[in-house]
Scaffold this motif. Structure first.
Motif, PDB file in Angstrom:
ATOM      1  N   UNK A1040     115.139  77.111  26.199  1.00  0.00           N
ATOM      2  CA  UNK A1040     113.915  76.366  26.490  1.00  0.00           C
ATOM      3  C   UNK A1040     113.790  76.070  27.984  1.00  0.00           C
ATOM      4  N   UNK A1041     114.891  75.712  28.620  1.00  0.00           N
ATOM      5  CA  UNK A1041     114.871  75.442  30.060  1.00  0.00           C
ATOM      6  C   UNK A1041     114.541  76.708  30.856  1.00  0.00           C
ATOM      7  N   UNK A1042     115.077  77.837  30.397  1.00  0.00           N
ATOM      8  CA  UNK A1042     114.803  79.082  31.112  1.00  0.00           C
ATOM      9  C   UNK A1042     113.335  79.477  30.994  1.00  0.00           C
ATOM     10  N   UNK A1043     112.766  79.317  29.799  1.00  0.00           N
ATOM     11  CA  UNK A1043     111.346  79.641  29.624  1.00  0.00           C
ATOM     12  C   UNK A1043     110.469  78.656  30.390  1.00  0.00           C
ATOM     13  N   UNK A1044     110.885  77.371  30.426  1.00  0.00           N
ATOM     14  CA  UNK A1044     110.097  76.391  31.171  1.00  0.00           C
ATOM     15  C   UNK A1044     110.093  76.715  32.660  1.00  0.00           C
ATOM     16  N   UNK A1045     111.215  77.237  33.147  1.00  0.00           N
ATOM     17  CA  UNK A1045     111.240  77.620  34.562  1.00  0.00           C
ATOM     18  C   UNK A1045     110.272  78.763  34.839  1.00  0.00           C
ATOM     19  N   UNK A1046     110.118  79.679  33.895  1.00  0.00           N
ATOM     20  CA  UNK A1046     109.152  80.760  34.062  1.00  0.00           C
ATOM     21  C   UNK A1046     107.732  80.216  34.140  1.00  0.00           C
ATOM     22  N   UNK A1051     106.701  80.012  41.916  1.00  0.00           N
ATOM     23  CA  UNK A1051     106.800  81.426  42.290  1.00  0.00           C
ATOM     24  C   UNK A1051     106.290  82.372  41.205  1.00  0.00           C
ATOM     25  N   UNK A1052     106.146  81.842  39.963  1.00  0.00           N
ATOM     26  CA  UNK A1052     105.659  82.689  38.865  1.00  0.00           C
ATOM     27  C   UNK A1052     104.188  82.457  38.551  1.00  0.00           C
ATOM     28  N   UNK A1053     103.492  81.623  39.338  1.00  0.00           N
ATOM     29  CA  UNK A1053     102.117  81.283  38.979  1.00  0.00           C
ATOM     30  C   UNK A1053     101.186  82.489  39.046  1.00  0.00           C
ATOM     31  N   UNK A1054     101.451  83.369  39.943  1.00  0.00           N
ATOM     32  CA  UNK A1054     100.573  84.542  40.077  1.00  0.00           C
ATOM     33  C   UNK A1054     101.123  85.787  39.393  1.00  0.00           C
ATOM     34  N   UNK A1055     102.146  85.608  38.582  1.00  0.00           N
ATOM     35  CA  UNK A1055     102.741  86.759  37.886  1.00  0.00           C
ATOM     36  C   UNK A1055     101.971  87.003  36.578  1.00  0.00           C
ATOM     37  N   UNK A1096      90.337  81.844  36.181  1.00  0.00           N
ATOM     38  CA  UNK A1096      90.727  83.158  36.709  1.00  0.00           C
ATOM     39  C   UNK A1096      89.489  83.893  37.209  1.00  0.00           C
ATOM     40  N   UNK A1097      89.599  84.436  38.421  1.00  0.00           N
ATOM     41  CA  UNK A1097      88.457  85.122  39.027  1.00  0.00           C
ATOM     42  C   UNK A1097      88.459  86.615  38.764  1.00  0.00           C
ATOM     43  N   UNK A1098      89.631  87.170  38.536  1.00  0.00           N
ATOM     44  CA  UNK A1098      89.713  88.614  38.264  1.00  0.00           C
ATOM     45  C   UNK A1098      89.401  88.827  36.788  1.00  0.00           C
ATOM     46  N   UNK A1099      88.339  89.552  36.542  1.00  0.00           N
ATOM     47  CA  UNK A1099      87.871  89.685  35.159  1.00  0.00           C
ATOM     48  C   UNK A1099      88.850  90.447  34.282  1.00  0.00           C
TER      49      UNK A1099
END
Length: 1212
Positions: A1040-1046, A1051-1055, A1096-1099
């Motif tokens: 759960x902690x690992x997924x929460x970090x994702x 750094x993952x917001x734009x992934x 999100x702006x990219x359709x």
């Protein structure tokens, strides 16, 4: 007059009743009146006749001076002083004894209302048997045409009605109807009074039904007597016009037709006929007409329709000169009533005479048949004796002298019998007159052996003349009585020798042949009278008789009885019958088996009961060794083929397949090979798993053994199956028929033991094989476990010792001497294996079923042929095709073969055959090379996934797979690490939590710590699978902690790919994950992702996220979600998603609107339900209390369903 004459039925009281009456009289009689009471007899002077008037009735009984005896007795009992009092029980007993039922019933009713019930009257009127057995109706009642039920009830009701009007106090009411019963009055005292009234009502109902039947009888008689004279005149004047059928005649004919249908097993037709005549009861002849006697059945009427005697009618002699017109017009139609009655009486008498004559004729016919059989047997025995006399002239046949020259011949009565039915001669000297008289008084002689009459059943026992056997002699009394007197005297000993059974009993068999004849005659009459559960006890008797009986017709009848002995024989009974059939076949030989047993099987091939058809199928296999070879390969094979194709019962077809296997073990006609091959394919394609299993266990091994003898196992059978598999793969480019592929491949797998046996038996060392010397035993795990003993190589070769010798020579030949001159092995290596490997490369690697089937096939093939053969012949061919070398990484041909099903089948079918250390190292190295090669060449990973799935199903390979994956985790290439991360997801299912905690989780954390985002993203499905399958809290918190970090790390917001993978994983594992994880982690983060996607702006990215969110929410909508989560996260997330879909995908927007509406309704219903909770609880408690009270009251009622309806009617 004697006291016993008081009772017209001469029924005396029991001792108990007498004691009760005596006790009652003693207790109520005072000592001062004792003398006076003794002086009063049961019949008093006429002056005391007043009580008799009160107890008078319509019944007539013996009386004194016009006073009924019972009334006089009651009066006598009541006469005396004023203090003398007669007990009510004594009065009731006297009334019942004299059958004054009406008076006793009224007395019982009065006492019941007064609360002084008598047990004697209660027991009498509550017992229906007291009224059903009354047959002597008094003359007065008979004249009125009514039974005891009608007037009795009417009079009681009338008197009760007058008493209710006269009295002002409340009474219970009439006992004739249930609605007048006051249940409240008796509710406190129990149900005793209600039960008594119910018993009276049942009695009255029964008597009313009897009255209805009597009235129906009168109506029937009236309808029968109706004779419309004008219509009958018209029909008699015109014979061609048929008189219409009357209702009574129609009902009678319907009854006879239905009776005929039932007797002759037309049950379905009888049911249909009964449905079409639903107004008639075919179980009871009285439904036709109570006063009409039942005629004989239809068969009897048909046989006698032309034999009836011509009825006497008034006729006129018409001369040539007489004109018929001169006769009166109604001359032939007018019949006096007296003449009609006389004719009917005459017809009835004639019918009785005809029936008696027919009965005698039937007896004579049976006797005639018996005598005809005896004559035939006598002729054959005479001829046999003549031949014996001619061959042995010294043999002297002793016979009793007789005046008839024909009697000098030796005589046998249907074989050899001791006959007690006929007198042939006296054993002592008699004079001429006595001999003459004796001869005239008997109806049989020593030559004819005819049956004696019933008046002369006792004649002297005499043994028939036999070779070398003297007659039995009896001591004669020293008396001078005439033989006629002796016969007349013995006639008083009742014996029956005229019936069939009497005829058999009166003759005692004195030889084996006569015993067989007697059993042949008696068994058909014995079998139907034996219980079905014990009829198998008759099988030895039936078989012995059928084997030894000289008449073919009788043998056929006995075998027919054997196959029809039990209606639906169970497994044990069928085994007994089959054992008997085999014993019969061994005794009589193939000719009689073909002529006598097979027709019985053929008759039952389409029997309606599957147990009987199962008996036929099993009999065909059991009798195969004892049939002529031409019949085995023609008639029996055709019978079984027909049953296999047409029978609907699985157990029958299973037995057919087993019998076909037995036939294949005895057939020797090479032309039947193609038919056997078609039968094998037909059996393999059967929808029943039982039939397919029997095919693999019995039919295929037997068929393979025959093909081995014919020499076409390798040349025709196996190539034919391979050709069909190749054709199936060519046709299945757009959709493979996996069922047929499994069918052909399973057949090949069942042929592997036979193929290996062919290799051993045709090897160069076969001639050197001998059992002398020490032979090492065969390892237990040397061969795969066979599906049946017929697939055991030791069974095929001959013995386990012989197989051990051949295996030792086989391994030595492969390891040191090579395969030169070993044609059967060369065919396997050069033709069979290459063709199989080519087929493996053409199957779809994504089909887990096909991969599993071929993997099991190669595993069984390699284990059967041995480790040396696998290492030297099988593995090199696969390795040559796969070419796992570094320089071929970028080669298109190498990559092509690595992506096909060859990889998983080689890894799971060949490399896993043996589990030693070098074998495991070879498997690990192969999987590592494939993973590296496919990853570096960017090739599809389907073949590697199929290998991991197939191996991961066996927990023994989990450690090995984790070793391979760790190699990928620490690989320098990010592509290999990504592949390893994705493979973790496939092996986690079924893996122990301890192994996941110690080896899987650290490996995934290691991958997440790498610099490449692609590797991190590849671990997300594996983390989701852990959340879905693991219950350990510490491990779940780490994941759960690992997924929460994702999700929360900036750094993952734009992934975009990471978000896509997480949403996809949430939708897959959410419904199966722990509820706490779903509620606290999955739903809130899905809400956040949906909210972020609105901005999100990219359709293209927006539609991708929205589509994945739609799939995730659709999967989670089936889960239980609390109201708080529904309001705070689930509904807001759906509304955000609907906002995206309104612009991007309108068709999804409609579905989302429906989902939102349903969730809102659920929330509203929960609020309303909580508000109404207290009210509904109180209402349910009140309702339960009322329901309990109602059911408790209803449970106290003991009335039937019809009476229960009247309980709720309003009281009047």
């Amino acid at each position: 007059m004697a006291a016993g004459n008081v009772n017209p039925f001469n029924v005396s009281d029991s001792e108990e009743e007498a004691e009760q009456r005596q006790d009652g009289a003693d207790t109520e009689r005072s000592p001062s009146d004792e003398a006076q009471g003794h002086s009063l007899g049961p019949f008093s002077p006429p002056a005391y006749s007043e009580p008799a008037i009160l107890l008078s009735s319509n019944r007539t009984s013996p009386s004194v001076d016009g006073i009924p005896a019972s009334a006089a007795a009651v009066a006598g009992i009541g006469v005396g002083s004023a203090e003398t009092r007669v007990s009510l029980d004594a009065i009731a007993a006297q009334l019942l004894r004299d059958q004054y039922i009406l008076t006793a019933l009224e007395l019982h009713t009065e006492l019941l209302e007064a609360g002084r019930e008598l047990p004697r009257l209660r027991d009498y009127f509550s017992n229906p048997g007291n009224f059903e057995r009354q047959s002597g109706t008094p003359p007065a009642c008979k004249e009125q045409g009514v039974g005891p039920g009608g007037p009795l009830t009417a009079q009681v009701q009338d008197r009760k009605r007058r008493k209710r009007e006269a009295h002002t106090r409340d009474r219970a009411g009439s006992i004739s109807t249930l609605d007048s019963l006051d249940f409240a009055r008796y509710s406190d005292d129990g149900n005793r009074e209600s039960d008594e009234r119910v018993a009276v009502l049942e009695f009255e109902l029964r008597k009313a039904k009897e009255t209805i039947q009597a009235l129906r009888a009168n109506l029937t008689q009236a309808a029968e007597c109706e004779n419309p004279s004008q219509e009958r005149k018209n029909y008699k004047s015109s014979p061609e016009i048929q008189e219409p059928i009357r209702p009574l005649e129609k009902r009678a004919l319907n009854f006879l037709v239905n009776e005929y249908l039932l007797k002759n097993e037309y049950k379905l037709t009888s049911i249909t006929f009964s449905d079409e005549n639903d107004d008639q009861d075919f179980e009871l002849w009285d439904d036709v007409g109570l006063n009409i006697p039942k005629p004989p059945d239809l068969l009897h009427l048909y046989r006698n329709c032309g034999n009836s005697l011509t009825l006497h009618r008034d006729t006129v002699d018409v001369a040539v000169s007489v004109d018929p017109s001169d006769l009166p017009g109604d001359y032939f139609t007018q019949e006096p009533v007296q003449q009609t009655e006389a004719i009917q009486q005459q017809q009835q008498q004639q019918q009785e005479v005809v029936q008696e004559l027919e009965y005698q004729i039937s007896l004579l016919n049976s006797e005639k048949q018996s005598l005809a059989e005896q004559i035939k047997k006598l002729q054959s025995d005479i001829q046999a004796l003549q031949r014996n006399v001619s061959s042995e002239p010294t043999t002297v046949v002793k016979s009793t002298p007789s005046k008839d020259p024909l009697c000098d011949k030796p005589h046998l009565d249907n074989g050899q019998y001791l006959d007690i039915r006929g007198v042939t001669e006296t054993d002592g000297p008699l004079d001429a007159n006595t001999t003459k008289t004796s001869t005239t008084t008997t109806t049989t002689t020593d030559c004819t052996e005819s049956t004696t009459t019933a008046t002369q059943p006792h004649n002297k026992l005499k043994s028939q003349s036999q070779q070398g056997k003297t007659a039995v002699k009896f001591d004669q009394p020293n008396r001078k009585l005439s033989p006629v007197f002796h016969q007349a005297l013995l006639s008083f000993c009742r014996m029956s020798a005229d019936s069939r059974l009497g005829s058999e009993v009166s003759r005692i068999a004195d030889s084996e042949q006569s015993v067989m004849l007697m059993l042949g005659r008696c068994l058909p009459h014995i079998v139907p009278n034996v219980l079905l559960a014990k009829r198998e006890e008759l099988i030895p008797l039936i078989l012995c008789t059928a084997c030894l009986h000289p008449e073919p017709k009788e043998r056929d009848q006995l075998l027919h009885i054997l196959f029809n002995l039990i209606k639906r024989p169970d497994d044990e009974q069928r085994q007994m019958i089959l054992t008997g059939c085999v014993a019969f076949a061994r005794h009589v030989g193939p000719t009689r088996v073909e002529a006598e047993l097979l027709p019985q099987c053929w008759e039952q091939i389409n029997h309606k009961y599957p147990e009987r058809r199962l008996l036929v199928a099993e009999a065909c296999g059991a009798l195969a060794p004892y049939l002529p070879k031409e019949i085995r390969s023609s008639l029996v094979l055709s019978m079984l083929q027909q049953m296999l194709a047409e029978d609907k019962a699985d157990m029958v077809r299973e037995a057919v397949v087993k019998s076909l296997g037995i036939i294949m073990g005895y057939i020797d006609d090479p032309d039947k090979y193609s038919q056997g091959f078609e039968l094998m394919l037909l059996s393999l394609g059967d929808p029943s798993e039982r039939v397919v299993s029997a095919t693999h266990q019995v039919f295929i091994p037997a068929f393979a053994a025959w093909c081995t003898e014919l020499g076409n196992l390798q040349s025709q059978l196996i190539p034919s199956l391979l050709t069909r598999i190749e054709k199936l793969l060519k046709q299945g480019e757009y959709g493979l028929d996996e069922h047929k592929l499994h069918m052909y491949l399973s057949a090949l797998q069942s042929l592997i033991p036979s193929l290996f046996a062919v290799l051993l038996q045709n090897a160069p060392f076969t001639s050197r094989a001998n059992l002398q010397g020490d032979v090492p035993p065969i390892e237990v795990t040397r061969f795969p476990r066979p599906a049946s003993p017929l697939q055991d190589v030791a069974t095929i070769v001959g013995s386990r010792e012989q197989l051990a010798v051949l295996l030792q020579l086989y391994d030595h030949q492969l390891q040191h001497e090579g395969t030169t001159g070993w044609d059967s092995l060369l065919w396997v290596v050069n033709q069979f294996l290459p063709q199989l490997i080519e087929i493996v490369g053409r199957i779809n690697v994504t089909s887990s079923t096909c991969v599993h089937e071929f993997s099991r096939f190669f595993w069984r093939l390699c284990r059967t042929f041995g480790k040396i053969f696998t290492n030297t012949k099988v593995k090199p061919q696969f390795q040559e095709i796969l070419r796992l070398s570094e320089e071929n990484v970028d080669a298109s041909a190498g990559n092509g073969i690595l992506t096909k099903a060859t990889v998983p089948i080689y890894a799971t079918g060949v490399l896993t055959c043996y589990n030693q250390e070098e074998d495991r190292k070879l498997l690990v190295g192969f999987l590592e090379d494939v993973m590296t090669t496919l990853s570096l060449s960017h090739a599809p990973l389907d073949s590697l996934k199929a290998s991991f799935v197939e191996l991961g199903a066996n927990p023994a390979y989990h450690e090995l797979l984790l070793t391979v994956l760790w190699y990928g985790v620490v690989h320098t290439s990010a592509l290999v690490r990504c592949t390893a991360a994705r493979m973790f997801e496939l092996v986690l299912r079924g893996m122990s939590e301890a192994l996941i905690d110690k080896r899987v989780a650290p490996a995934l954390i290691t991958l997440c710590s790498g610099p490449e985002f692609s590797v991190r993203i590849s671990t997300i499905p594996a983390f989701g699978t852990i959340m879905e399958t693991v219950t350990q809290k510490e491990l779940l918190e780490r994941v759960k902690m690992q997924l929460a970090s994702f999700l929360e790390d900036p750094q993952y917001q734009d992934q975009h790919s990471l978000h896509m993978e997480i949403i996809k994983t949430f939708g897959r594992v959410g419904p199966n994950a722990e509820p706490r994880f779903r509620d606290e982690f999955v739903l809130p983060h899905l809400h956040k992702l949906a909210l972020c996607n609105n901005q999100q702006t990219v359709e293209s990215k927006r539609i991708d996220i929205a589509t994945q969110l739609f799939e995730a929410y659709s999967a989670l909508s089936c889960c239980f979600i609390s109201e708080e989560l529904m309001v705070n996260h689930f509904l807001p997330g759906l509304r955000c998603l609907r906002t995206d879909m309104e612009q991007l995908s309108p068709e999804h927007e409609v579905i989302l609107s429906s989902m939102i509406k349903e969730c809102e309704i659920k929330v509203e219903n929960k609020g309303i339900g909580e508000a109404q909770g207290s009210i509904s609880i109180a209402a349910s408690l009140v309702g339960e209390d009322a329901k309990t009270k109602f059911l408790s009251k209803m449970g106290q009622l003991t009335t039937s369903g019809a009476m229960l309806a009247n309980v709720f009617q309003r009281k009047k």
